[in-house]
Design a protein around this motif. Structure first.
Motif, PDB file in Angstrom:
ATOM      1  N   ILE A 107     -10.394   4.107   2.703  1.00  0.00           N
ATOM      2  CA  ILE A 107     -10.152   2.691   3.001  1.00  0.00           C
ATOM      3  C   ILE A 107     -10.074   1.885   1.713  1.00  0.00           C
ATOM      4  O   ILE A 107      -9.195   1.043   1.532  1.00  0.00           O
ATOM      5  N   TYR A 108     -10.979   2.166   0.788  1.00  0.00           N
ATOM      6  CA  TYR A 108     -10.979   1.475  -0.503  1.00  0.00           C
ATOM      7  C   TYR A 108      -9.660   1.728  -1.242  1.00  0.00           C
ATOM      8  O   TYR A 108      -9.032   0.793  -1.754  1.00  0.00           O
ATOM      9  N   ASP A 109      -9.223   2.982  -1.293  1.00  0.00           N
ATOM     10  CA  ASP A 109      -7.969   3.312  -1.967  1.00  0.00           C
ATOM     11  C   ASP A 109      -6.792   2.590  -1.316  1.00  0.00           C
ATOM     12  O   ASP A 109      -5.907   2.082  -1.994  1.00  0.00           O
ATOM     13  N   LEU A 147     -23.366  16.274   6.619  1.00  0.00           N
ATOM     14  CA  LEU A 147     -21.929  16.365   6.896  1.00  0.00           C
ATOM     15  C   LEU A 147     -21.379  15.019   7.378  1.00  0.00           C
ATOM     16  O   LEU A 147     -20.289  14.601   6.964  1.00  0.00           O
ATOM     17  N   TYR A 148     -22.134  14.364   8.244  1.00  0.00           N
ATOM     18  CA  TYR A 148     -21.712  13.051   8.756  1.00  0.00           C
ATOM     19  C   TYR A 148     -21.599  12.044   7.608  1.00  0.00           C
ATOM     20  O   TYR A 148     -20.610  11.324   7.500  1.00  0.00           O
ATOM     21  N   LYS A 196     -14.212   8.611   4.292  1.00  0.00           N
ATOM     22  CA  LYS A 196     -13.455   7.577   5.002  1.00  0.00           C
ATOM     23  C   LYS A 196     -13.519   6.251   4.249  1.00  0.00           C
ATOM     24  O   LYS A 196     -12.513   5.553   4.121  1.00  0.00           O
ATOM     25  N   ILE A 197     -14.681   5.905   3.747  1.00  0.00           N
ATOM     26  CA  ILE A 197     -14.843   4.660   2.986  1.00  0.00           C
ATOM     27  C   ILE A 197     -13.996   4.716   1.720  1.00  0.00           C
ATOM     28  O   ILE A 197     -13.327   3.726   1.372  1.00  0.00           O
TER      29      ILE A 197
END
Length: 117
Positions: free
Chosen positions: A23-25, A11-12, A19-20
């Motif tokens: 951020i990329y988007d 899950l983590y 999240k990555i």
């Protein structure tokens, strides 16, 4: 490893991946907006670093810092490193060097690019 611990780890990692991706988007959208504002792509522009400009102008890193601080030499930061576009450097030279000869600058830029290939 216990099933509960393994599931928490999965899950983590899934949340981290989301999240990555977000951020990329966001960075891609920001780049697209900047590209649209400038009217052309900046991906292929040549970048020079501090060492390149110190060699080109025969100045110290502190002098280069002074030009940045005064706002007469535009720059970009990528992480901890400072870069200058060739276009900005040429503009700086045209505006601030009294005996400007474009051929000489191009000669030095060629030497720098050959030295660091």
């Amino acid at each position: 490893m216990e099933d509960g611990t393994l599931r928490k780890l999965e899950l983590y990692l899934h949340d981290l991946h989301k999240k990555i991706d977000g951020i990329y988007d966001m960075l891609m959208l920001r780049h697209e907006r900047e590209t649209e504002q400038k009217g052309s792509s900046t991906i292929n522009e040549k970048l020079l670093d501090n060492q390149d400009l110190c060699l080109l102008f025969q100045i110290s890193p502190r002098s280069l810092q002074r030009y940045r601080s005064l706002g007469v030499l535009p720059y970009k930061r990528l992480g901890q490193k400072t870069y200058y576009t060739e276009e900005d450097v040429m503009q700086f030279v045209e505006n601030n060097v009294k005996e400007f000869k474009k051929e000489n600058v191009e000669h030095y830029l060629t030497r720098i690019h050959q030295k660091f290939k």
